[in-house]
Design a protein around this motif. Sequence first.
Motif, PDB file in Angstrom:
ATOM      1  N   GLY A  20      -3.927 -24.450  60.319  1.00 54.88           N
ATOM      2  CA  GLY A  20      -3.178 -25.620  60.768  1.00 54.88           C
ATOM      3  C   GLY A  20      -1.756 -25.325  61.197  1.00 54.88           C
ATOM      4  N   ASP A  21      -1.247 -24.131  60.877  1.00 54.91           N
ATOM      5  CA  ASP A  21       0.088 -23.737  61.332  1.00 54.91           C
ATOM      6  C   ASP A  21       0.027 -23.310  62.808  1.00 54.91           C
ATOM      7  N   ILE A  22       1.189 -23.222  63.431  1.00 60.04           N
ATOM      8  CA  ILE A  22       1.262 -22.849  64.851  1.00 60.04           C
ATOM      9  C   ILE A  22       2.293 -21.753  65.056  1.00 60.04           C
ATOM     10  N   VAL A  23       1.947 -20.782  65.887  1.00 57.28           N
ATOM     11  CA  VAL A  23       2.877 -19.750  66.342  1.00 57.28           C
ATOM     12  C   VAL A  23       3.195 -20.012  67.813  1.00 57.28           C
ATOM     13  N   VAL A  24       4.474 -20.025  68.153  1.00 60.33           N
ATOM     14  CA  VAL A  24       4.916 -20.139  69.547  1.00 60.33           C
ATOM     15  C   VAL A  24       5.550 -18.809  69.935  1.00 60.33           C
ATOM     16  N   ASP A  25       5.028 -18.183  70.977  1.00 61.84           N
ATOM     17  CA  ASP A  25       5.645 -16.957  71.490  1.00 61.84           C
ATOM     18  C   ASP A  25       6.527 -17.338  72.670  1.00 61.84           C
ATOM     19  N   GLY A  26       7.847 -17.308  72.457  1.00 63.77           N
ATOM     20  CA  GLY A  26       8.803 -17.660  73.498  1.00 63.77           C
ATOM     21  C   GLY A  26       9.437 -16.462  74.164  1.00 63.77           C
ATOM     22  N   GLY A  27       8.973 -15.255  73.832  1.00 65.84           N
ATOM     23  CA  GLY A  27       9.517 -14.060  74.465  1.00 65.84           C
ATOM     24  C   GLY A  27       8.944 -13.857  75.851  1.00 65.84           C
ATOM     25  N   ASN A  28       9.108 -12.658  76.391  1.00 64.55           N
ATOM     26  CA  ASN A  28       8.629 -12.366  77.743  1.00 64.55           C
ATOM     27  C   ASN A  28       7.324 -11.588  77.701  1.00 64.55           C
ATOM     28  N   SER A  29       6.373 -12.074  76.922  1.00 69.17           N
ATOM     29  CA  SER A  29       5.101 -11.377  76.763  1.00 69.17           C
ATOM     30  C   SER A  29       4.255 -11.454  78.029  1.00 69.17           C
ATOM     31  N   HIS A  30       3.363 -10.471  78.167  1.00 71.82           N
ATOM     32  CA  HIS A  30       2.389 -10.478  79.244  1.00 71.82           C
ATOM     33  C   HIS A  30       1.320 -11.518  78.915  1.00 71.82           C
ATOM     34  N   TYR A  31       0.912 -12.284  79.919  1.00 67.33           N
ATOM     35  CA  TYR A  31      -0.017 -13.379  79.653  1.00 67.33           C
ATOM     36  C   TYR A  31      -1.353 -12.890  79.084  1.00 67.33           C
ATOM     37  N   VAL A  32      -1.744 -11.668  79.398  1.00 65.08           N
ATOM     38  CA  VAL A  32      -2.970 -11.103  78.843  1.00 65.08           C
ATOM     39  C   VAL A  32      -2.838 -10.928  77.331  1.00 65.08           C
ATOM     40  N   ASP A  33      -1.645 -10.543  76.869  1.00 65.15           N
ATOM     41  CA  ASP A  33      -1.408 -10.407  75.432  1.00 65.15           C
ATOM     42  C   ASP A  33      -1.494 -11.759  74.731  1.00 65.15           C
ATOM     43  N   ASP A  34      -1.034 -12.824  75.417  1.00 68.96           N
ATOM     44  CA  ASP A  34      -1.127 -14.165  74.835  1.00 68.96           C
ATOM     45  C   ASP A  34      -2.568 -14.505  74.482  1.00 68.96           C
ATOM     46  N   GLN A  35      -3.465 -14.228  75.394  1.00 69.77           N
ATOM     47  CA  GLN A  35      -4.871 -14.558  75.181  1.00 69.77           C
ATOM     48  C   GLN A  35      -5.436 -13.780  73.993  1.00 69.77           C
ATOM     49  N   LYS A  36      -5.011 -12.547  73.854  1.00 67.00           N
ATOM     50  CA  LYS A  36      -5.428 -11.731  72.716  1.00 67.00           C
ATOM     51  C   LYS A  36      -4.879 -12.285  71.408  1.00 67.00           C
TER      52      LYS A  36
ATOM     53  N   VAL B 238      -3.844 -21.160  77.355  1.00 66.27           N
ATOM     54  CA  VAL B 238      -3.073 -20.058  76.773  1.00 66.27           C
ATOM     55  C   VAL B 238      -2.853 -18.962  77.820  1.00 66.27           C
ATOM     56  N   GLY B 239      -1.620 -18.522  77.953  1.00 64.29           N
ATOM     57  CA  GLY B 239      -1.245 -17.519  78.938  1.00 64.29           C
ATOM     58  C   GLY B 239      -0.608 -18.117  80.175  1.00 64.29           C
ATOM     59  N   ALA B 240      -0.857 -19.418  80.425  1.00 62.10           N
ATOM     60  CA  ALA B 240      -0.328 -20.046  81.647  1.00 62.10           C
ATOM     61  C   ALA B 240       1.187 -20.110  81.645  1.00 62.10           C
ATOM     62  N   GLY B 241       1.787 -20.318  80.482  1.00 59.24           N
ATOM     63  CA  GLY B 241       3.241 -20.393  80.403  1.00 59.24           C
ATOM     64  C   GLY B 241       3.905 -19.094  80.799  1.00 59.24           C
ATOM     65  N   HIS B 242       3.427 -17.995  80.233  1.00 60.18           N
ATOM     66  CA  HIS B 242       4.014 -16.707  80.565  1.00 60.18           C
ATOM     67  C   HIS B 242       3.628 -16.255  81.970  1.00 60.18           C
ATOM     68  N   PHE B 243       2.459 -16.696  82.472  1.00 60.19           N
ATOM     69  CA  PHE B 243       2.111 -16.382  83.852  1.00 60.19           C
ATOM     70  C   PHE B 243       3.094 -17.072  84.799  1.00 60.19           C
ATOM     71  N   ALA B 244       3.388 -18.358  84.532  1.00 58.43           N
ATOM     72  CA  ALA B 244       4.346 -19.093  85.361  1.00 58.43           C
ATOM     73  C   ALA B 244       5.731 -18.467  85.283  1.00 58.43           C
TER      74      ALA B 244
ATOM     75  N   ASP C 114      14.675  -3.286  85.210  1.00 52.83           N
ATOM     76  CA  ASP C 114      13.711  -4.383  85.305  1.00 52.83           C
ATOM     77  C   ASP C 114      13.088  -4.549  83.925  1.00 52.83           C
ATOM     78  N   SER C 115      12.827  -5.821  83.561  1.00 50.75           N
ATOM     79  CA  SER C 115      12.379  -6.114  82.204  1.00 50.75           C
ATOM     80  C   SER C 115      10.864  -6.209  82.070  1.00 50.75           C
ATOM     81  N   GLY C 116      10.123  -5.962  83.151  1.00 50.67           N
ATOM     82  CA  GLY C 116       8.669  -5.952  83.056  1.00 50.67           C
ATOM     83  C   GLY C 116       7.980  -7.012  83.884  1.00 50.67           C
ATOM     84  N   GLU C 117       8.584  -8.208  83.968  1.00 48.38           N
ATOM     85  CA  GLU C 117       7.893  -9.300  84.652  1.00 48.38           C
ATOM     86  C   GLU C 117       7.668  -9.012  86.130  1.00 48.38           C
ATOM     87  N   GLY C 118       8.601  -8.307  86.763  1.00 41.85           N
ATOM     88  CA  GLY C 118       8.428  -7.962  88.168  1.00 41.85           C
ATOM     89  C   GLY C 118       7.209  -7.071  88.374  1.00 41.85           C
TER      90      GLY C 118
END
Length: 313
Positions: free
Chosen positions: A78-94, A157-163, A234-238
Amino acid sequence: MQIGMVGLGKMGGNMAERLRRGGHEVVGYDHDPAISDVASLKELVERLSAPRTVWVMVPAGKPTQQTVDELGELLDEGDIVVDGGNSHYVDDQKHAAELREKGIGFVDCGVSGGVWGLQNGYALMCGGEQAEVERVMPIFETLKPEGEDGFVHAGDVGAGHFAKMVHNGIEYGMMQAFAEGWELLEASDVVKDVRGSFSSWRTGTVIRSWLLDLMVRALDDDEHLEQLRGYAQDSGEGRWTVQAAVDHAVPLPVITAALYARFASRQDDSPAMKVVAALRNQFGGHAITSSEGSTGKGADSPGADVTPPREAE
């Protein structure tokens, strides 16, 4: 609302402060004990009342994976984790799949705003299940700028970091365009006020923007940017944006060129340009510059060993 914030650096620390100013109770954890409210992730979880929400603001990759793994052992169903860093969207899904097995929710949130976010608010792009996003909405509402814009539930899941990844790719292209325009103006014999030219574009033109405002601000500090070295990380997103473009067969010539320009900025003496210079010398007799800075004869100049047919470049 009560929330745990993991990572209290430039972004995380300011976000925690904005939330506190907005009336939320924030329990912060950081490896630096001088700025941390608790000594460990375990203590952070113990300080929060169920159902808990923990926002992670640590570097992408291994640090985020380690944090998610540890929270997966500490949090309850029932708890929630929010990842607000600059993660790769593929990692989010994992990460979402791993936590879902334990009944823990996961929301990914791309955050833009930098050091100005505390004052102006943060643009937020999130992905995840609707019910879990709605639970975190009081936090999102406080972090975002005032008004209708500044927040989107972009999708699964992953759409936020993809955007956010695409946002940063666009940012690469815009910055590169400003940079190239500035370099051309500086090289001109006609334009005498480069800073003033940029400033004049801030009103009434189609390229007026906050990025342009920041460009003028930088030129106010150092009119000809003489205090800076032309080196950009570059920080990775590019890179991820260009890779996603390859995966989806979408042409991104501007963003790709902007990314490669950053790679070029890190070379004091470009190996590729050595080849270009050598070939220009061989087929066209163009002068070459040695590593010591002296200029040598062209391949078809008097005294050269080889006289190839002249070619136009």
